[in-house]
Enzyme design. Sequence first.
Site, PDB file in Angstrom:
ATOM      1  N   LYS A   2       0.803  -0.938   0.010  1.00  0.00           N
ATOM      2  CA  LYS A   2      -0.003   0.097  -0.087  1.00  0.00           C
ATOM      3  C   LYS A   2       0.840   1.205  -0.051  1.00  0.00           C
ATOM      4  CE  LYS A   2      -3.754  -2.044   2.291  1.00  0.00           C
ATOM      5  NZ  LYS A   2      -4.486  -2.617   3.594  1.00  0.00           N
ATOM      6  N   GLN A  35      -5.223  -1.342   9.414  1.00  0.00           N
ATOM      7  CA  GLN A  35      -4.968  -2.683   8.879  1.00  0.00           C
ATOM      8  C   GLN A  35      -5.885  -3.636   9.979  1.00  0.00           C
ATOM      9  OE1 GLN A  35      -3.803  -3.568   5.742  1.00  0.00           O
ATOM     10  NE2 GLN A  35      -4.211  -5.609   6.307  1.00  0.00           N
ATOM     11  N   ASP A  64     -11.628   2.812   3.691  1.00  0.00           N
ATOM     12  CA  ASP A  64     -11.909   1.411   3.810  1.00  0.00           C
ATOM     13  C   ASP A  64     -13.670   1.382   3.607  1.00  0.00           C
ATOM     14  OD1 ASP A  64     -10.219  -0.612   4.124  1.00  0.00           O
ATOM     15  OD2 ASP A  64      -9.661  -0.233   5.987  1.00  0.00           O
TER      16      ASP A  64
HETATM   17  N1  GUN Z   1      -6.968  -6.803   5.912  1.00  0.00           N
HETATM   18  C1  GUN Z   1      -7.166  -7.435   5.006  1.00  0.00           C
HETATM   19  N2  GUN Z   1      -7.883  -6.777   3.988  1.00  0.00           N
HETATM   20  C2  GUN Z   1      -8.099  -5.604   4.607  1.00  0.00           C
HETATM   21  C3  GUN Z   1      -8.811  -4.247   4.111  1.00  0.00           C
HETATM   22  O1  GUN Z   1      -9.330  -4.186   2.915  1.00  0.00           O
HETATM   23  N3  GUN Z   1      -8.822  -3.235   5.046  1.00  0.00           N
HETATM   24  C4  GUN Z   1      -8.294  -3.294   6.211  1.00  0.00           C
HETATM   25  N4  GUN Z   1      -8.524  -2.297   6.977  1.00  0.00           N
HETATM   26  N5  GUN Z   1      -7.577  -4.276   6.757  1.00  0.00           N
HETATM   27  C5  GUN Z   1      -7.674  -5.540   6.057  1.00  0.00           C
END
Ligand code: GUN
Length: 294
Positions: A55, A99, A122
């Site tokens: 990311k 996350q 998100d």
């Molecule tokens: N962990 C795995 N996929 C995601 C996601 O799309 N967002 C977040 N915040 N954590 C994750």
Amino acid sequence: MSDDKIIDGKAFAATVRARVKTQVEALQKDHGITPGLAVVLVGEDPASQVYVRNKARQTKEAGMRSDEIRLDATASQEEVLAVVDRLNADPGIHGILVQLPLPDQIEENAVLDRIDPAKDVDGFHVINTGRLQVGLPALVPCTPRGCIMMLKERLGDLSGRNAIVIGRSNIVGKPMAMLLLQESCTVTIAHSRTKDLAGLCRRQDIVVAAVGRPHFVKGDWIAEGATVIDVGINRIPKDDGKTRLVGDVDFDAALPRAGAITPVPGGVGPMTIACLLANTITAACMANGIDEPA
Ligand code: GUN
């Protein structure tokens, strides 16, 4: 022939990222805004570390500000909330992602609901889920946004099509169903208690599989010419003791029947981070009351 059927998520994600990069340049030039994304990682979960690293890299490559906040696995709920509060107050940060999963001592919903809904890239905050539900402008979860982009790119107008979403999670299944409904599909949401799932699937123009079980959707569940979006990422053992990634759909069996299908890996997966960047652009524009650059 069948190559044309395979939806190349990696290539499509690259075009989304290229568009985001152009949008960042336009926002900087025309408005003096550099979109900023902060990612918070608590603990050292290896898969999460890989996601967070990817990311951050892609955020920087798009020309955005990227902040990475790492907290110890033993961090308290108060410490995590304090980080969220600081990011909420930072005018240079337009998107915040904490996350998941979080360590056991931290209450996930309390953290997600502390994020300013305007920075909730998100799309997990109840305000954004509610706004999506009633059809107001909202930040929507990245994976469903990516799935809709791929469906529209492949099929054009989705209006009137029959679509089934298998799985009812808050992250994928429910928002996916709402987005398909917004596109005027006739939507079925299936789950572990659904009766005659195979028969239901065979009546669909679009099948979205998000159950998290390897090869759960069989080839003969797919109607001739249907479009199949496989959200699953499952690691299964191979004969040689190593592992491989497979989706929720039995790809080899579904391919001859499907009109189009996403592979795993290389389908939905790469679209998720690309859509996170797209959501950060959306958030930065909404925060400044401006239209998104083309
Ligand atoms: N962990 C795995 N996929 C995601 C996601 O799309 N967002 C977040 N915040 N954590 C994750």
